[in-house]
Design a protein around this motif. Structure first.
Motif, PDB file in Angstrom:
ATOM      1  N   LEU A 157       0.859  -1.182   0.000  1.00 43.45           N
ATOM      2  CA  LEU A 157       0.000   0.000   0.000  1.00 43.45           C
ATOM      3  C   LEU A 157       0.896   1.234   0.000  1.00 43.45           C
ATOM      4  N   VAL A 158       0.919   1.949  -1.117  1.00 46.41           N
ATOM      5  CA  VAL A 158       1.788   3.114  -1.276  1.00 46.41           C
ATOM      6  C   VAL A 158       0.890   4.345  -1.286  1.00 46.41           C
ATOM      7  N   GLU A 202      11.037  -9.561   2.986  1.00 48.00           N
ATOM      8  CA  GLU A 202      11.670  -9.220   1.706  1.00 48.00           C
ATOM      9  C   GLU A 202      10.616  -8.994   0.623  1.00 48.00           C
ATOM     10  N   ALA A 203       9.576  -9.830   0.616  1.00 49.09           N
ATOM     11  CA  ALA A 203       8.520  -9.700  -0.390  1.00 49.09           C
ATOM     12  C   ALA A 203       7.735  -8.398  -0.205  1.00 49.09           C
ATOM     13  N   LEU A 204       7.480  -8.010   1.046  1.00 46.64           N
ATOM     14  CA  LEU A 204       6.753  -6.767   1.298  1.00 46.64           C
ATOM     15  C   LEU A 204       7.595  -5.544   0.947  1.00 46.64           C
ATOM     16  N   ARG A 205       8.895  -5.633   1.190  1.00 44.50           N
ATOM     17  CA  ARG A 205       9.762  -4.509   0.839  1.00 44.50           C
ATOM     18  C   ARG A 205       9.836  -4.321  -0.680  1.00 44.50           C
ATOM     19  N   ALA A 206       9.621  -5.398  -1.419  1.00 45.02           N
ATOM     20  CA  ALA A 206       9.662  -5.308  -2.877  1.00 45.02           C
ATOM     21  C   ALA A 206       8.456  -4.572  -3.448  1.00 45.02           C
ATOM     22  N   VAL A 207       7.381  -4.413  -2.648  1.00 47.52           N
ATOM     23  CA  VAL A 207       6.180  -3.743  -3.154  1.00 47.52           C
ATOM     24  C   VAL A 207       5.858  -2.467  -2.371  1.00 47.52           C
ATOM     25  N   THR A 208       6.808  -1.987  -1.571  1.00 50.30           N
ATOM     26  CA  THR A 208       6.621  -0.748  -0.820  1.00 50.30           C
ATOM     27  C   THR A 208       7.863   0.128  -0.958  1.00 50.30           C
TER      28      THR A 208
END
Length: 323
Positions: A157-158, A202-208
Motif C-alpha cells: 500500500l503506497v 523481503e517480499a513486502l519490501r519489494a512492493v513498498t
C-alpha cells in the motif's frame, strides 16, 4: 457476516471514493486458500484496499478490541473478521489465540483467503515496522494441518498523503512468496519461522517504498523523476515504484556509510526540485526540443492567446485617446 459476500465490491467503492485508486500487479487467484499480507499505514482503510485488490472474499485478522468498539465493531463482525488477542490488551491473550489459529486453519482448509497485517500495528512510520512471526506460524501450521502449501501474496500500500481526500493510492500485488521448502517444518520450529518471516519481509519490501524519514519523500521522488527523464519516459507504475525504491535505498546506504556525498547530493537534488517547482516544470521538460523551428511552431500555435489582451489594450487605448 452479512457484509462478507459483498466485501470486495464495497471495499473497492469506498477506496475509490476516498482515494484516486490504482491497483497493479498479477491477479490474485480467484479460488483456493491463500494468505494476503500487507503493510499497515492507514488503519481501517487498509483492509478495504487489500479487499479491493483481492477481488474476492477475504477474512481479515483484527485486534479483539475493535469488536467491542461502538464505532467500528459492527464492521468487524459484519465482515467476518477473526479476532486476535494481544498481550498488551489482556493477560489471557496467549490462551485465547489458540482459538484464533484454529479458526484461520479452518478457513484456509475450506479454501478461503485470509488477510493479515504482519507488522501487527497501524503506524505513521515511513518504512515497514519489524514483522511479527504470526503470519509464518499460521502458514506452517496450516501446512501441518492440511498437508499442502498455498500462495502467500504480498500487497504493498503506497499512500502519498494517506489522510487527504482524493489523494493518489497505489496498491501493488506482488509475486507469491516461495516457501515450498519450508512446508514440512512445524510451526514450533523457530528456525523455519524466522526464515519464512524474513522471506515475507523481503517480499513486502519489494512492493513498498521504505524511507528513513518522511522528509525524504520529495527528495526521493525528485531523484526518481530525474532518473526517468534521463533514460527516456516515465515507464509504468511498477517501474516508477522500483526507481523510487532504488533512490531511497541509495540515499539510506550513503547515510549509513557516513559518505559525505549523501548530504551534498541531497542538497543538489532538493535545490533542483525547488527551482523546477518555481518554474512550473518537471524533469522531463528539460529534455524538450529548443531549436528555432520548434520554438516558432510553439509560438504560432499559441498566437490566438494574444487576441483577448490585445483587444483589452486597444479598448483602453481608444478610451484614453478619446479623453
Amino acid at each position: 457476516m452479512w457484509l462478507l459476500p459483498f466485501l470486495s465490491e464495497v471495499s473497492r467503492f469506498a477506496a475509490s471514493t476516498f482515494y484516486r485508486l490504482q491497483i497493479i500487479g498479477p491477479e490474485v487467484p480467484a479460488t483456493g486458500p491463500l494468505l494476503l499480507l500487507a503493510n499497515h499505514p492507514n488503519s481501517l482503510l487498509d483492509p478495504a484496499l487489500v479487499a479491493a485488490a483481492a477481488g474476492r472474499r477475504v477474512r481479515f485478522l483484527a485486534k479483539s478490541t475493535l469488536f467491542t468498539d461502538l464505532r467500528v465493531g459492527w464492521l468487524g463482525r459484519g465482515s467476518g473478521a477473526i479476532p486476535v488477542y494481544r498481550r498488551s490488551d489482556e493477560a489471557a491473550a496467549a490462551s485465547r489465540n489458540v482459538d484464533m489459529f484454529a479458526a484461520v486453519f479452518e478457513e484456509l482448509g475450506a479454501g478461503a483467503a485470509v488477510g493479515i497485517f504482519p507488522e501487527g500495528i497501524s503506524h505513521d512510520q515511513p518504512r515497514l515496522a519489524r514483522l511479527k512471526t504470526g503470519s509464518a506460524r499460521i502458514a506452517l501450521g496450516a501446512y501441518s494441518r492440511h498437508g499442502s502449501t498455498f500462495p502467500i501474496i504480498p500487497i504493498g500500500l503506497v499512500l502519498r498523503q494517506k489522510g487527504v481526500f482524493r489523494s493518489p493510492a497505489l496498491v501493488v500485488r506482488g509475486t507469491a512468496v516461495d516457501w515450498g521448502d519450508l512446508g514440512g517444518r512445524a510451526p514450533e520450529d523457530q528456525a523455519a519461522v524466522r526464515e519464512l518471516t524474513e522471506r515475507i519481509d523481503e517480499a513486502l519490501r519489494a512492493v513498498t517504498v521504505n524511507l528513513d524519514q518522511w522528509e525524504d519523500r520529495p527528495l526521493v521522488e525528485a531523484a526518481a523523476g530525474v532518473w526517468s527523464s534521463e533514460i527516456g519516459g516515465q515507464g509504468d507504475e511498477v517501474e516508477q515504484l522500483k526507481r523510487s525504491q532504488t533512490a531511497a535505498r541509495v540515499l539510506a546506504d550513503l547515510r549509513r556509510a557516513g559518505d559525505g556525498r549523501a548530504k551534498r547530493l541531497a542538497r543538489q537534488v532538493q535545490h533542483h526540485r525547488r527551482r523546477l517547482q518555481r518554474l512550473g516544470l518537471t524533469p522531463a521538460d528539460l529534455d524538450a526540443l529548443v531549436d528555432l523551428a520548434t520554438g516558432a511552431g510553439w509560438t504560432a500555435r499559441r498566437l490566438h492567446l494574444l487576441i483577448p489582451p490585445s483587444i483589452a489594450v486597444a479598448v483602453v487605448s481608444s478610451i484614453v485617446f478619446w479623453i
